[in-house]
Write an enzyme that holds these catalytic residues in place. Sequence first.
Site, PDB file in Angstrom:
ATOM      1  CG  ASP A 228     -49.152 -33.563  14.575  1.00 20.24           C
ATOM      2  OD1 ASP A 228     -48.258 -33.803  13.746  1.00 20.24           O
ATOM      3  OD2 ASP A 228     -49.186 -32.540  15.274  1.00 20.24           O
ATOM      4  CE  LYS A 250     -41.724 -34.181  15.870  1.00 18.19           C
ATOM      5  NZ  LYS A 250     -42.632 -33.778  14.774  1.00 18.19           N
ATOM      6  CG  MET A 363     -48.072 -34.067  25.541  1.00 21.28           C
ATOM      7  SD  MET A 363     -46.988 -33.234  24.343  1.00 21.28           S
ATOM      8  CE  MET A 363     -47.132 -31.520  24.876  1.00 21.28           C
TER       9      MET A 363
END
Length: 452
Positions: A228, A250, A363
């Site tokens: 990632d 992502k 996040m």
Amino acid sequence: MDYLPLFASLKDRPVLVVGTGEIAERKMVFLRRAGARVQVVTGEAFDESQLDHVVLAIAATEDRTLNRRIFEAANARHRLVNVVDDQPLCSFIFPSIVDRSPLLVAISSGGNAPVLARLLREKLEALLPVSLGRMAEVAGGFRERLKTHLTTTVERRRFWEKAFRGRFASLMAAGNEAEAANVLEQSLTAPDKAQGEIILVGAGPGDAGLLTLRGLQVIQQADVVFYDHLVSDGVRELIRRDAEQICVGKRAGEHSVPQHDTNQMLIAAAKAGKTVVRLKGGDPFIFGRGGEELQAAAEAGVPFQVVPGIMAASAVTAYAGIPLTHRDYAQSVTFVTGHYKADSTPFDWSHLAQSRQTLAIYMGTMKAADISQQLIRHGRDKATPVAVISRGTRIDQHVATGTLEQLENLAKNAPMPALIVVGEVVELHQTLAWFQHPTNSEAFDSSVVNLA
């Protein structure tokens, strides 16, 4: 070279140790582990005739004259002798040993820098799994049978190279010896059906030094690594040099690999017989979709393992000097993601707004305004301390502190990845902040922003 490295069998052989004390005891521990019959005498009780029927001797007295006498008497009888801490009076020396019996690694500086040899041993201890010894024993029990199936040295060498880098080694490291033996058997009788596996590995929060020992060992064995964006360059530098590396990360607002495609790539690589590592930031089971990926592997019949990682919330708050719990400030901590599926159940804001608990929000910077409004609306004091920790544990770590009503401004343009911390424990940041990267002495001090 000054010394020829040898591995000598001392089982049931007599060895003389002259002297007592801590150093002599350390030597005797290794001698007895090797099966030697250790005879111990004090310096006062030493007689040269005691050397007549031993294979080697160790002098560990405080009397330098006596030590030299022992050395000369041993030499005259062609006995190997080691005088502790006196390298010129040694016909053999003790190396630093990494013991994974029956596999042994010995390191020596020829007596010139024993501390350096010890430090190198410590590094090797970290790199070599404790399972290597049992793996060598299982392989040893398989050797004769292997010779009847693979008749050439080249064939056998290739078989073992694949086994020691593949699922056999991985299962041995995980302690599943029975299944490891089955894999070895299948590799021999049905090599075309040999299957790889998926190993889900937590890469930690960013600082490569926080990668777990097991995580390091696994990425050194990988044929292909899917990683990632949160995996730092420092961690990726530790991946086996000839392993294929594929980014499937992502990021909001950017082109990303769909989760379904990632799942299928992992499965296809494992079915092709490869050791597949799925490397994810922090811990792979904390807001990382690791569970979803392994569900897909299970449905496809692909074997897998999990190597936990140091979770981002615990690591980056520790590096920012913010304890997640503290008897005087917070009795609980809740981990929340600010990024959730559109059809999922809304947050229980009344629970999250309770005082004297810490919220660690992953996040959440893009929804910082809503988080602030909802917490205040449901009863959390607008003056509650908050912190936004960006790129935690890395050289460019950035910490912004303020109050809950200032959260939107604190999170605006915060470098990614970022963690939001809400709670009274944030007050301790000013006292407990300690992290300063050794190669950038100004990195930490210049990064702190306080809007309080």
